[in-house]
Design a protein around this motif. Structure first.
Motif, PDB file in Angstrom:
ATOM      1  N   LYS A  79       9.777  18.547 -41.792  1.00 36.11           N
ATOM      2  CA  LYS A  79      10.081  17.534 -42.536  1.00 36.11           C
ATOM      3  C   LYS A  79       9.734  16.097 -42.027  1.00 36.11           C
ATOM      4  O   LYS A  79       8.891  15.256 -42.482  1.00 36.11           O
ATOM      5  CB  LYS A  79      11.203  17.183 -43.405  1.00 36.11           C
ATOM      6  CG  LYS A  79      11.461  16.421 -44.546  1.00 36.11           C
ATOM      7  CD  LYS A  79      12.808  16.549 -45.150  1.00 36.11           C
ATOM      8  CE  LYS A  79      12.907  18.115 -45.858  1.00 36.11           C
ATOM      9  NZ  LYS A  79      14.027  18.106 -46.430  1.00 36.11           N
ATOM     10  N   ILE A  80      10.387  15.892 -40.653  1.00 37.32           N
ATOM     11  CA  ILE A  80      10.244  14.653 -40.036  1.00 37.32           C
ATOM     12  C   ILE A  80       8.659  14.684 -39.615  1.00 37.32           C
ATOM     13  O   ILE A  80       8.054  13.546 -39.501  1.00 37.32           O
ATOM     14  CB  ILE A  80      10.938  14.660 -38.679  1.00 37.32           C
ATOM     15  CG1 ILE A  80      12.555  14.888 -39.133  1.00 37.32           C
ATOM     16  CG2 ILE A  80      10.521  13.655 -37.820  1.00 37.32           C
ATOM     17  CD1 ILE A  80      12.776  13.456 -39.864  1.00 37.32           C
ATOM     18  N   ASP A  81       7.879  15.723 -39.059  1.00 35.16           N
ATOM     19  CA  ASP A  81       6.714  15.639 -38.757  1.00 35.16           C
ATOM     20  C   ASP A  81       5.639  15.004 -39.657  1.00 35.16           C
ATOM     21  O   ASP A  81       4.843  14.288 -39.559  1.00 35.16           O
ATOM     22  CB  ASP A  81       6.245  16.823 -38.258  1.00 35.16           C
ATOM     23  CG  ASP A  81       6.678  17.341 -36.733  1.00 35.16           C
ATOM     24  OD1 ASP A  81       7.306  16.331 -36.230  1.00 35.16           O
ATOM     25  OD2 ASP A  81       6.655  18.434 -36.461  1.00 35.16           O
ATOM     26  N   ASN A  82       5.903  15.808 -41.059  1.00 33.43           N
ATOM     27  CA  ASN A  82       5.287  15.149 -42.206  1.00 33.43           C
ATOM     28  C   ASN A  82       5.268  13.696 -42.448  1.00 33.43           C
ATOM     29  O   ASN A  82       4.431  13.203 -42.853  1.00 33.43           O
ATOM     30  CB  ASN A  82       5.634  16.263 -43.451  1.00 33.43           C
ATOM     31  CG  ASN A  82       5.011  17.379 -43.344  1.00 33.43           C
ATOM     32  OD1 ASN A  82       4.229  17.877 -42.545  1.00 33.43           O
ATOM     33  ND2 ASN A  82       5.611  18.433 -43.949  1.00 33.43           N
ATOM     34  N   TYR A  83       6.612  13.289 -42.312  1.00 32.22           N
ATOM     35  CA  TYR A  83       7.012  11.960 -42.700  1.00 32.22           C
ATOM     36  C   TYR A  83       6.377  11.098 -41.692  1.00 32.22           C
ATOM     37  O   TYR A  83       5.787   9.653 -42.019  1.00 32.22           O
ATOM     38  CB  TYR A  83       8.444  11.722 -42.811  1.00 32.22           C
ATOM     39  CG  TYR A  83       8.977  10.248 -43.390  1.00 32.22           C
ATOM     40  CD1 TYR A  83       8.816  10.002 -44.786  1.00 32.22           C
ATOM     41  CD2 TYR A  83       9.176   9.197 -42.566  1.00 32.22           C
ATOM     42  CE1 TYR A  83       9.014   8.653 -45.153  1.00 32.22           C
ATOM     43  CE2 TYR A  83       9.494   8.330 -42.876  1.00 32.22           C
ATOM     44  CZ  TYR A  83       9.602   7.656 -44.132  1.00 32.22           C
ATOM     45  OH  TYR A  83       9.908   6.508 -44.428  1.00 32.22           O
ATOM     46  N   LEU A  84       6.527  11.366 -40.504  1.00 31.13           N
ATOM     47  CA  LEU A  84       6.039  10.357 -39.352  1.00 31.13           C
ATOM     48  C   LEU A  84       4.705  10.556 -38.677  1.00 31.13           C
ATOM     49  O   LEU A  84       4.098  10.146 -37.854  1.00 31.13           O
ATOM     50  CB  LEU A  84       7.142  10.604 -38.274  1.00 31.13           C
ATOM     51  CG  LEU A  84       8.469   9.933 -38.481  1.00 31.13           C
ATOM     52  CD1 LEU A  84       9.544  10.328 -37.451  1.00 31.13           C
ATOM     53  CD2 LEU A  84       8.636   8.646 -39.022  1.00 31.13           C
ATOM     54  N   LYS A  85       3.983  11.444 -39.369  1.00 31.78           N
ATOM     55  CA  LYS A  85       2.677  12.007 -38.840  1.00 31.78           C
ATOM     56  C   LYS A  85       1.569  10.692 -38.523  1.00 31.78           C
ATOM     57  O   LYS A  85       0.801  10.925 -37.637  1.00 31.78           O
ATOM     58  CB  LYS A  85       1.985  13.144 -39.690  1.00 31.78           C
ATOM     59  CG  LYS A  85       1.722  12.567 -41.092  1.00 31.78           C
ATOM     60  CD  LYS A  85       1.171  13.922 -41.782  1.00 31.78           C
ATOM     61  CE  LYS A  85       1.033  13.650 -43.232  1.00 31.78           C
ATOM     62  NZ  LYS A  85       0.355  14.870 -44.076  1.00 31.78           N
ATOM     63  N   LYS A  86       1.476   9.828 -39.384  1.00 32.72           N
ATOM     64  CA  LYS A  86       0.798   8.629 -39.477  1.00 32.72           C
ATOM     65  C   LYS A  86       1.130   7.681 -38.128  1.00 32.72           C
ATOM     66  O   LYS A  86       0.534   6.696 -37.805  1.00 32.72           O
ATOM     67  CB  LYS A  86       0.693   7.970 -40.604  1.00 32.72           C
ATOM     68  CG  LYS A  86      -0.025   8.678 -41.562  1.00 32.72           C
ATOM     69  CD  LYS A  86      -0.235   7.734 -43.057  1.00 32.72           C
ATOM     70  CE  LYS A  86      -0.751   8.873 -43.780  1.00 32.72           C
ATOM     71  NZ  LYS A  86      -1.094   7.858 -45.355  1.00 32.72           N
ATOM     72  N   LEU A  87       2.308   7.755 -37.637  1.00 29.12           N
ATOM     73  CA  LEU A  87       3.121   6.944 -36.525  1.00 29.12           C
ATOM     74  C   LEU A  87       2.970   7.666 -35.156  1.00 29.12           C
ATOM     75  O   LEU A  87       3.570   8.446 -34.937  1.00 29.12           O
ATOM     76  CB  LEU A  87       4.538   6.834 -37.148  1.00 29.12           C
ATOM     77  CG  LEU A  87       4.579   5.929 -38.333  1.00 29.12           C
ATOM     78  CD1 LEU A  87       6.106   6.034 -38.268  1.00 29.12           C
ATOM     79  CD2 LEU A  87       3.942   4.790 -38.491  1.00 29.12           C
ATOM     80  N   ARG A  88       1.790   7.198 -34.356  1.00 25.83           N
ATOM     81  CA  ARG A  88       1.598   8.021 -33.335  1.00 25.83           C
ATOM     82  C   ARG A  88       2.734   7.741 -32.289  1.00 25.83           C
ATOM     83  O   ARG A  88       2.964   8.253 -31.130  1.00 25.83           O
ATOM     84  CB  ARG A  88       0.188   7.559 -32.654  1.00 25.83           C
ATOM     85  CG  ARG A  88      -0.741   7.752 -33.551  1.00 25.83           C
ATOM     86  CD  ARG A  88      -2.306   7.261 -32.902  1.00 25.83           C
ATOM     87  NE  ARG A  88      -3.243   7.778 -33.766  1.00 25.83           N
ATOM     88  CZ  ARG A  88      -4.543   7.349 -33.566  1.00 25.83           C
ATOM     89  NH1 ARG A  88      -4.796   6.400 -32.318  1.00 25.83           N
ATOM     90  NH2 ARG A  88      -5.855   7.778 -34.430  1.00 25.83           N
ATOM     91  N   SER A  89       3.475   6.572 -32.573  1.00 23.20           N
ATOM     92  CA  SER A  89       4.705   6.356 -31.431  1.00 23.20           C
ATOM     93  C   SER A  89       5.959   7.342 -31.524  1.00 23.20           C
ATOM     94  O   SER A  89       6.472   7.403 -30.601  1.00 23.20           O
ATOM     95  CB  SER A  89       5.195   5.055 -31.767  1.00 23.20           C
ATOM     96  OG  SER A  89       5.704   4.927 -33.089  1.00 23.20           O
ATOM     97  N   VAL A  90       5.746   8.072 -32.303  1.00 28.06           N
ATOM     98  CA  VAL A  90       6.849   9.082 -32.510  1.00 28.06           C
ATOM     99  C   VAL A  90       6.478  10.651 -32.569  1.00 28.06           C
ATOM    100  O   VAL A  90       5.375  10.952 -33.167  1.00 28.06           O
ATOM    101  CB  VAL A  90       7.584   9.058 -34.070  1.00 28.06           C
ATOM    102  CG1 VAL A  90       8.741   9.883 -34.174  1.00 28.06           C
ATOM    103  CG2 VAL A  90       8.010   7.568 -34.213  1.00 28.06           C
ATOM    104  N   LYS A  91       6.957  11.166 -31.691  1.00 32.29           N
ATOM    105  CA  LYS A  91       6.576  12.994 -31.268  1.00 32.29           C
ATOM    106  C   LYS A  91       8.030  13.544 -31.162  1.00 32.29           C
ATOM    107  O   LYS A  91       8.913  13.006 -30.998  1.00 32.29           O
ATOM    108  CB  LYS A  91       5.871  12.660 -30.012  1.00 32.29           C
ATOM    109  CG  LYS A  91       4.689  12.198 -29.917  1.00 32.29           C
ATOM    110  CD  LYS A  91       3.967  12.571 -28.701  1.00 32.29           C
ATOM    111  CE  LYS A  91       2.517  11.974 -28.549  1.00 32.29           C
ATOM    112  NZ  LYS A  91       1.717  12.207 -27.336  1.00 32.29           N
ATOM    113  N   THR A  92       7.827  14.846 -31.745  1.00 30.89           N
ATOM    114  CA  THR A  92       8.755  15.683 -31.822  1.00 30.89           C
ATOM    115  C   THR A  92       8.476  16.870 -30.934  1.00 30.89           C
ATOM    116  O   THR A  92       7.475  17.265 -30.868  1.00 30.89           O
ATOM    117  CB  THR A  92       9.146  16.369 -33.327  1.00 30.89           C
ATOM    118  OG1 THR A  92       7.862  16.960 -33.783  1.00 30.89           O
ATOM    119  CG2 THR A  92       9.222  15.058 -34.309  1.00 30.89           C
TER     120      THR A  92
END
Length: 313
Positions: A79-92
């Motif tokens: 869910k987090i990956d889907n929400y933040l996928k456009k933000l390259r600054s955040v990785k999981t």
């Protein structure tokens, strides 16, 4: 995904409180109380996005996100990956993905709290010659000058035990955020609350539910008793299928393609016996009376040891 106004307000409050507490020298704790169905995971995702993009905190924060069960860990990460996928600054990451034995800056490490609580058996906790275990990873991360923010999802399940408290102490986060609809309040420094009325007004959860319609229900000592529960398993299944057919007809009358599903939840598995007995009875009855079975695709199963016909649901 566009967040609702109440969600954005909650994120802003959480962000403000976090920045204030991160400026202090000692470790702090925030309780984030938000009703089930309010979008807690997405709000925390947006909070992380905003926090790492604040100039004062950029490049010095790493997150650890814990959930009570392994299945929830995967669901939350997805869910987090889907929400933040456009933000390259955040990785999981999962623990095994930490190639450099460190939690990278502006990133989230997802952990299954249930497994890391098993101190003697878990390879993530146990020291090894490769120096790839949790306490060493945390040491490496802190040596880089990064602050650890620990997010405990569904904290009421697993944050209050003696073992859990020791584990939190060992992690020694700069800030702990306990997320729950029903938190156990143990000395929080701040409480950020989402009011259930705001969630209802936004249309995310219903204002009321009709429970066992046409059957008498009573409330006794915080427990709902329904006349329906006095019937046999077969009677309850018959009533449920009758209701499903009613709903299907109403959708059809509206020219809708929605096909309502009937969900049957089995009782807790007690030493592998109770669940299996009930399951066999239910499956036999569904096939005998309604021709509902896995072979014709009308029955799907989602249990820990059996997952059948799930792709089309």
């Amino acid at each position: 995904m566009i967040l609702k106004d109440f969600q954005l307000n909650a994120v802003s409050k959480l962000l403000t409180r976090s920045k204030e507490l991160l400026e202090q020298t000692s470790s702090k704790k925030i309780i984030f109380k938000s009703p089930t169905g309010s979008g807690k995971t997405l709000m925390i995702a947006e909070y992380i996005n905003r926090l790492i993009n604040e100039k004062s905190n950029k490049n010095n924060v790493s997150f650890i996100w814990t959930t009570p069960r392994r299945t929830l860990t995967g669901q939350s990460k997805k869910k987090i990956d889907n929400y933040l996928k456009k933000l390259r600054s955040v990785k999981t990451y999962y623990f095994q993905d930490l190639i450099d034995k460190i939690i990278p800056e502006n990133s989230i490490l997802f952990l299954n709290w249930e497994s890391i609580n098993k101190i003697n058996k878990n390879t993530i906790i146990r020291e090894n010659e490769e120096e790839f275990y949790l306490s060493k990873v945390l040491e490496n991360t802190k040596d880089k000058g990064r602050q650890i923010i620990l997010i405990i999802d569904e904290s009421h399940h697993h944050a209050t035990s003696e073992i859990s408290q020791k584990l939190i102490k060992d992690i020694s986060p700069k800030l702990t955020i306990e997320v729950s609809a029903t938190p156990v309040l143990i000395n929080p420094d701040e409480i950020v609350t989402v009011n259930i009325e705001e969630v209802k007004l936004a249309g995310l959860i219903k204002k009321s539910v009709k429970l066992n319609y046409n059957f008498k229900n009573s409330l006794l000592k915080n427990r709902i008793n329904s006349a329906l529960s006095k019937g046999s398993e077969q009677f309850v299944i018959d009533e449920a299928i009758k209701k499903r057919r009613e709903l299907k007809k109403k959708f059809s009358d509206l020219k809708s393609k929605i096909n309502p599903l009937l969900l049957i939840q089995l009782p807790d598995n007690i030493k592998g016996q109770e669940e299996d007995k009930v399951r066999i009875r239910v499956q036999e009855y569904l096939e005998y009376k309604y021709n509902i079975k896995t072979q014709n695709g009308k029955l799907a199963i989602r249990l820990s040891e059996d997952k059948t016909n799930l792709p089309n649901i």
